[in-house]
Design a protein around this motif. Structure first.
Motif, PDB file in Angstrom:
ATOM      1  N   ALA A 267       0.834  -1.198   0.000  1.00 51.56           N
ATOM      2  CA  ALA A 267       0.000   0.000   0.000  1.00 51.56           C
ATOM      3  C   ALA A 267       0.871   1.251   0.000  1.00 51.56           C
ATOM      4  O   ALA A 267       1.882   1.306   0.702  1.00 51.56           O
ATOM      5  CB  ALA A 267      -0.929   0.007   1.208  1.00 51.56           C
ATOM      6  N   ILE A 268       0.449   2.252  -0.784  1.00 52.90           N
ATOM      7  CA  ILE A 268       1.104   3.565  -0.806  1.00 52.90           C
ATOM      8  C   ILE A 268       0.021   4.623  -0.616  1.00 52.90           C
ATOM      9  O   ILE A 268      -0.509   5.177  -1.576  1.00 52.90           O
ATOM     10  CB  ILE A 268       1.884   3.806  -2.119  1.00 52.90           C
ATOM     11  CG1 ILE A 268       2.891   2.692  -2.376  1.00 52.90           C
ATOM     12  CG2 ILE A 268       2.598   5.154  -2.059  1.00 52.90           C
ATOM     13  CD1 ILE A 268       3.683   2.855  -3.671  1.00 52.90           C
ATOM     14  N   PRO A 269      -0.357   4.926   0.639  1.00 56.19           N
ATOM     15  CA  PRO A 269      -1.336   5.978   0.905  1.00 56.19           C
ATOM     16  C   PRO A 269      -0.639   7.317   1.143  1.00 56.19           C
ATOM     17  O   PRO A 269       0.158   7.453   2.062  1.00 56.19           O
ATOM     18  CB  PRO A 269      -2.036   5.483   2.176  1.00 56.19           C
ATOM     19  CG  PRO A 269      -0.989   4.662   2.886  1.00 56.19           C
ATOM     20  CD  PRO A 269      -0.023   4.152   1.852  1.00 56.19           C
ATOM     21  N   LEU A 270      -0.928   8.292   0.314  1.00 55.20           N
ATOM     22  CA  LEU A 270      -0.275   9.597   0.377  1.00 55.20           C
ATOM     23  C   LEU A 270      -1.261  10.652   0.839  1.00 55.20           C
ATOM     24  O   LEU A 270      -2.319  10.835   0.237  1.00 55.20           O
ATOM     25  CB  LEU A 270       0.299   9.962  -0.996  1.00 55.20           C
ATOM     26  CG  LEU A 270       1.236   8.919  -1.626  1.00 55.20           C
ATOM     27  CD1 LEU A 270       1.701   9.389  -3.010  1.00 55.20           C
ATOM     28  CD2 LEU A 270       2.421   8.627  -0.721  1.00 55.20           C
ATOM     29  N   SER A 271      -0.926  11.348   1.907  1.00 57.23           N
ATOM     30  CA  SER A 271      -1.735  12.456   2.434  1.00 57.23           C
ATOM     31  C   SER A 271      -3.142  12.027   2.802  1.00 57.23           C
ATOM     32  O   SER A 271      -4.121  12.739   2.534  1.00 57.23           O
ATOM     33  CB  SER A 271      -1.789  13.618   1.427  1.00 57.23           C
ATOM     34  OG  SER A 271      -0.503  14.147   1.211  1.00 57.23           O
ATOM     35  N   GLY A 272      -3.268  10.878   3.428  1.00 55.34           N
ATOM     36  CA  GLY A 272      -4.578  10.429   3.883  1.00 55.34           C
ATOM     37  C   GLY A 272      -4.447   9.225   4.789  1.00 55.34           C
ATOM     38  O   GLY A 272      -3.493   8.453   4.669  1.00 55.34           O
ATOM     39  N   GLY A 273      -5.386   9.057   5.700  1.00 55.11           N
ATOM     40  CA  GLY A 273      -5.386   7.933   6.622  1.00 55.11           C
ATOM     41  C   GLY A 273      -6.744   7.265   6.664  1.00 55.11           C
ATOM     42  O   GLY A 273      -7.665   7.614   5.916  1.00 55.11           O
ATOM     43  N   LEU A 346      -7.910  -2.840  11.817  1.00 59.39           N
ATOM     44  CA  LEU A 346      -6.543  -2.528  11.410  1.00 59.39           C
ATOM     45  C   LEU A 346      -5.552  -2.960  12.482  1.00 59.39           C
ATOM     46  O   LEU A 346      -4.493  -3.517  12.180  1.00 59.39           O
ATOM     47  CB  LEU A 346      -6.420  -1.026  11.146  1.00 59.39           C
ATOM     48  CG  LEU A 346      -5.158  -0.547  10.442  1.00 59.39           C
ATOM     49  CD1 LEU A 346      -5.082  -1.104   9.027  1.00 59.39           C
ATOM     50  CD2 LEU A 346      -5.115   0.978  10.408  1.00 59.39           C
ATOM     51  N   GLY A 347      -5.902  -2.736  13.737  1.00 61.34           N
ATOM     52  CA  GLY A 347      -5.004  -3.111  14.814  1.00 61.34           C
ATOM     53  C   GLY A 347      -4.981  -4.590  15.120  1.00 61.34           C
ATOM     54  O   GLY A 347      -4.081  -5.065  15.828  1.00 61.34           O
ATOM     55  N   SER A 348      -5.965  -5.333  14.590  1.00 58.87           N
ATOM     56  CA  SER A 348      -6.049  -6.756  14.891  1.00 58.87           C
ATOM     57  C   SER A 348      -5.045  -7.592  14.127  1.00 58.87           C
ATOM     58  O   SER A 348      -4.836  -8.767  14.447  1.00 58.87           O
ATOM     59  CB  SER A 348      -7.454  -7.267  14.585  1.00 58.87           C
ATOM     60  OG  SER A 348      -7.687  -7.310  13.176  1.00 58.87           O
ATOM     61  N   GLY A 349      -4.448  -7.006  13.085  1.00 55.20           N
ATOM     62  CA  GLY A 349      -3.423  -7.737  12.355  1.00 55.20           C
ATOM     63  C   GLY A 349      -3.743  -8.051  10.918  1.00 55.20           C
ATOM     64  O   GLY A 349      -2.949  -8.716  10.250  1.00 55.20           O
ATOM     65  N   VAL A 350      -4.873  -7.570  10.379  1.00 53.84           N
ATOM     66  CA  VAL A 350      -5.209  -7.907   8.995  1.00 53.84           C
ATOM     67  C   VAL A 350      -4.193  -7.334   8.008  1.00 53.84           C
ATOM     68  O   VAL A 350      -4.003  -7.869   6.922  1.00 53.84           O
ATOM     69  CB  VAL A 350      -6.624  -7.428   8.618  1.00 53.84           C
ATOM     70  CG1 VAL A 350      -7.674  -8.112   9.453  1.00 53.84           C
ATOM     71  CG2 VAL A 350      -6.734  -5.917   8.723  1.00 53.84           C
ATOM     72  N   GLY A 351      -3.520  -6.229   8.380  1.00 55.59           N
ATOM     73  CA  GLY A 351      -2.515  -5.656   7.493  1.00 55.59           C
ATOM     74  C   GLY A 351      -1.098  -5.867   7.967  1.00 55.59           C
ATOM     75  O   GLY A 351      -0.184  -5.173   7.514  1.00 55.59           O
ATOM     76  N   ARG A 352      -0.912  -6.838   8.850  1.00 51.21           N
ATOM     77  CA  ARG A 352       0.407  -7.039   9.442  1.00 51.21           C
ATOM     78  C   ARG A 352       1.467  -7.354   8.395  1.00 51.21           C
ATOM     79  O   ARG A 352       2.630  -6.969   8.535  1.00 51.21           O
ATOM     80  CB  ARG A 352       0.336  -8.176  10.466  1.00 51.21           C
ATOM     81  CG  ARG A 352       1.650  -8.442  11.206  1.00 51.21           C
ATOM     82  CD  ARG A 352       1.513  -9.592  12.180  1.00 51.21           C
ATOM     83  NE  ARG A 352       0.580  -9.278  13.246  1.00 51.21           N
ATOM     84  CZ  ARG A 352      -0.517  -9.970  13.518  1.00 51.21           C
ATOM     85  NH1 ARG A 352      -0.845 -11.014  12.758  1.00 51.21           N
ATOM     86  NH2 ARG A 352      -1.311  -9.631  14.514  1.00 51.21           N
ATOM     87  N   ASP A 353       1.078  -8.054   7.339  1.00 54.73           N
ATOM     88  CA  ASP A 353       2.046  -8.480   6.328  1.00 54.73           C
ATOM     89  C   ASP A 353       2.032  -7.597   5.083  1.00 54.73           C
ATOM     90  O   ASP A 353       2.612  -7.976   4.056  1.00 54.73           O
ATOM     91  CB  ASP A 353       1.756  -9.930   5.921  1.00 54.73           C
ATOM     92  CG  ASP A 353       1.892 -10.898   7.081  1.00 54.73           C
ATOM     93  OD1 ASP A 353       2.829 -10.715   7.881  1.00 54.73           O
ATOM     94  OD2 ASP A 353       1.055 -11.817   7.196  1.00 54.73           O
ATOM     95  N   VAL A 354       1.383  -6.450   5.157  1.00 55.15           N
ATOM     96  CA  VAL A 354       1.300  -5.544   4.011  1.00 55.15           C
ATOM     97  C   VAL A 354       2.301  -4.404   4.192  1.00 55.15           C
ATOM     98  O   VAL A 354       2.109  -3.545   5.057  1.00 55.15           O
ATOM     99  CB  VAL A 354      -0.118  -4.972   3.862  1.00 55.15           C
ATOM    100  CG1 VAL A 354      -0.179  -3.992   2.689  1.00 55.15           C
ATOM    101  CG2 VAL A 354      -1.140  -6.085   3.678  1.00 55.15           C
ATOM    102  N   PRO A 355       3.381  -4.361   3.416  1.00 55.47           N
ATOM    103  CA  PRO A 355       4.288  -3.212   3.501  1.00 55.47           C
ATOM    104  C   PRO A 355       3.563  -1.932   3.110  1.00 55.47           C
ATOM    105  O   PRO A 355       2.758  -1.924   2.170  1.00 55.47           O
ATOM    106  CB  PRO A 355       5.386  -3.554   2.487  1.00 55.47           C
ATOM    107  CG  PRO A 355       5.322  -5.039   2.332  1.00 55.47           C
ATOM    108  CD  PRO A 355       3.876  -5.383   2.484  1.00 55.47           C
ATOM    109  N   VAL A 356       3.841  -0.858   3.845  1.00 58.85           N
ATOM    110  CA  VAL A 356       3.169   0.417   3.610  1.00 58.85           C
ATOM    111  C   VAL A 356       4.211   1.518   3.450  1.00 58.85           C
ATOM    112  O   VAL A 356       5.119   1.655   4.276  1.00 58.85           O
ATOM    113  CB  VAL A 356       2.215   0.772   4.772  1.00 58.85           C
ATOM    114  CG1 VAL A 356       1.634   2.173   4.576  1.00 58.85           C
ATOM    115  CG2 VAL A 356       1.092  -0.260   4.881  1.00 58.85           C
ATOM    116  N   LEU A 357       4.069   2.279   2.376  1.00 59.02           N
ATOM    117  CA  LEU A 357       4.870   3.484   2.147  1.00 59.02           C
ATOM    118  C   LEU A 357       3.903   4.663   2.115  1.00 59.02           C
ATOM    119  O   LEU A 357       3.171   4.849   1.152  1.00 59.02           O
ATOM    120  CB  LEU A 357       5.630   3.386   0.819  1.00 59.02           C
ATOM    121  CG  LEU A 357       6.349   4.657   0.344  1.00 59.02           C
ATOM    122  CD1 LEU A 357       7.353   5.149   1.370  1.00 59.02           C
ATOM    123  CD2 LEU A 357       7.021   4.415  -1.006  1.00 59.02           C
TER     124      LEU A 357
END
Length: 553
Positions: A267-273, A346-357
């Motif tokens: 994932a590459i999220p820019l200027s947003g959460g 999100l905190g439960s770990g569903v994205g634990r293995d997804v690199p994020v920039l």
């Protein structure tokens, strides 16, 4: 990550099949990859054969534009989940962008003349532009025979109210060539057409009742990309979902949605959460829209959502503008498409293995001066000034021509710099911090962040805008031609900004290939969050630094 996706795909596939979200009917033939030959842009997708454009040696890319991934969401399909596009037999020419989705014209909207950026954009400000028949996507790839390229699925910004994939800032050719990736840009329903609570109006299946039609569009587009990646020489097990501003909000939404998360590898999220609205807020908004329509059309014989569905799209936009209701609540935490407590997921770990920039610009808030009365000209005049401004011959324009006296000089206490900093912190950096920290707590150890500080625009734009929201996008895509930011790019600052763009694209290339933005050209280590790499350049040289997030400081 491929193992995780393999395990999740049957579940996701079942959900999407039940919801009629898959783009591939059971009788579909398998996709065929790009093959060397007389016309390498003639390929066969799961929906049918298409032929794109060979952009030539100077570009070094192939492109396919305006591929329909769902039926037009018009008539009875307005405020319904996207319906799979019917298959075609004859070769479809995909060489022109599709229409933008219907929206009230703003700075980042298309021209009234079509999906173009030109001076006529100003004539569409606060007017209906685009069309409901808009669910298309575009594909760009290097003009080689390389296979298993990473895929970048880009989601445009625009507050989830405006925007379009044909914006020249998002031209994917340069990024595809230099990142050696398949780049996809997609349209999705925006504003009231994309997010509207219709519960209780006969749309009571869970997906229709969710109100998240724009999100469902993106799920469907991503499903098409996942199924057809090989067709365009891509790797369906290496899809990076990238977006900016509201597009970044949508990236985070796809990461937590049970309908999409199995298709997001990076994932590459820019200027947003991660940002959602409650069902109650969405219902209240829908009620206000209905009351506005009923007040103007008391003798129509229709009420509620039926009345809204009966209105032509342009008339509905005009109604929203008149009643100042064009800022739709989105994304909706409905409990089906988007979890009721997305941060918990999100905190439960569903994205634990997804690199994020992730990324932010230093002065995000300077784009939104109109919200606090800081921009002196009207949007019409401001657009005109910026469009016609020659960065190589700046003339005598001053900050006082563009900013109200209350905010001048810009560096005084409570001046423009302070006001913009408050906007930046309130709207952008806090939500970014919360999202990354939630992933960090879940155990994700591949989190990276940049802060973009470049502000070398010719005067007075260096003070009025500086490192403003979205100005990093031309550096990410390598698109320094005519865009909303053309005023910023002069011959004088060209050497430095091109070097900075090179470094950023190289980082994206390494990230989508390897899961880390680190590369030799940086000349330093890109540390993980909560440390950010600071990206900057003067007129000739790149300057890199670092800063560590310290909440409350």
């Amino acid at each position: 990550m491929p193992a995780v996706r393999t395990a999740l795909r049957p579940v996701v596939g079942f959900v999407l099949a039940v919801a009629i979200l898959t783009t591939t009917p059971a009788t579909s033939t398998s996709a065929h990859p790009v093959q060397p030959g007389k016309n390498p842009t003639r390929v066969h997708t799961t929906l049918g054969p298409i032929v794109g454009r060979d952009e030539g040696r100077s570009s070094g890319t192939y492109s396919w534009l305006g591929i329909p991934y769902a039926e037009p969401p018009v008539g009875a399909l307005r405020w319904r989940p996207p319906k799979p596009h019917r298959q075609w037999v004859a070769t479809r020419h995909t060489q022109q962008y599709g229409s933008a989705c219907t929206q009230p014209g703003r700075f980042f909207s298309p021209s009234p003349n079509g999906p173009f950026y030109d001076l006529a954009v100003r004539d569409g400000l606060q007017q209906p532009v685009g069309a409901e028949d808009c669910l298309t996507l575009n594909v760009f790839r290097p003009s080689t025979t390389k296979r298993n390229l990473p895929v970048v699925f880009f989601i445009h910004g625009g507050s989830n109210v405006v925007g379009y994939s044909a914006d020249p800032m998002y031209d994917g050719r340069e990024l595809a060539r230099r990142a050696q990736a398949v780049v996809v840009t997609a349209n999705y329903r925006t504003g009231i057409f994309g997010w509207l609570s219709t519960e209780g109006s006969g749309n009571d299946d869970p997906l229709s009742a969710s109100g998240n039609f724009g999100t469902l569009d993106l799920v469907n587009a991503l499903r098409f990309v996942d199924q057809n990646a090989r067709t365009f020489g891509g790797d369906s097990d290496n899809i990076t979902v990238m977006g900016q501003s509201a597009g970044a909000v949508n990236v985070w939404s796809l990461l937590v949605s049970p309908l999409a998360r199995a298709m997001v590898d990076k994932a590459i999220p820019l200027s947003g959460g991660l940002s959602t609205r409650s069902v109650a807020v969405a219902r209240a908004y829908a009620d206000r829209v209905v009351r506005a329509a009923e007040s103007e059309l008391p003798s129509s014989g229709r009420t509620g959502i039926d009345l809204l569905r009966s209105l032509p799209a342009d008339d509905l936009v005009r109604l929203l503008v008149r009643h100042q209701l064009d800022a739709t609540p989105a994304v909706i935490a409905d409990g089906t498409v988007i979890p009721a407590d997305p941060y918990a997921v999100l905190g439960s770990g569903v994205g634990r293995d997804v690199p994020v920039l992730a990324g932010n610009t230093l002065e995000e808030g300077k784009l939104f001066g109109s919200a606090i009365g800081a921009h002196k000209p009207s949007d019409y005049d401001r657009f005109t000034t910026q469009y016609l401004f020659d960065p190589d011959n700046p003339g005598d324009l001053t900050p006082s021509d563009l900013l109200t006296d209350d905010y001048l000089p810009v560096d005084k206490p409570q001046g423009w710099n302070d006001a913009a900093r408050a906007l930046t912190d309130a709207v952008f950096t806090g939500i970014n911090r919360d999202s990354l920290n939630a992933l960090a707590r879940s155990g994700n150890r591949s989190l990276y962040h940049y802060r973009f500080d470049w502000n070398q625009e010719p005067a007075p734009f260096d003070q009025v805008y500086g490192a403003v929201h979205a100005i990093d996008l031309p550096f990410v895509f390598g698109t320094f031609g005519r865009t909303v930011f053309s005023y910023a790019f002069s011959e004088q600052n060209q050497p430095g900004r091109l070097r900075l763009s090179d470094l950023m694209i190289s980082s994206i290339r390494n990230f989508v290939h390897e899961g880390s933005p680190q590369h030799r050209g940086l000349g330093r280590t890109w540390e993980q969050w909560p440390t950010s790499l600071v990206l900057d350049a003067d007129d000739r040289h790149v300057h890199l630094g670092s800063t560590t997030d310290r909440p409350g400081e």
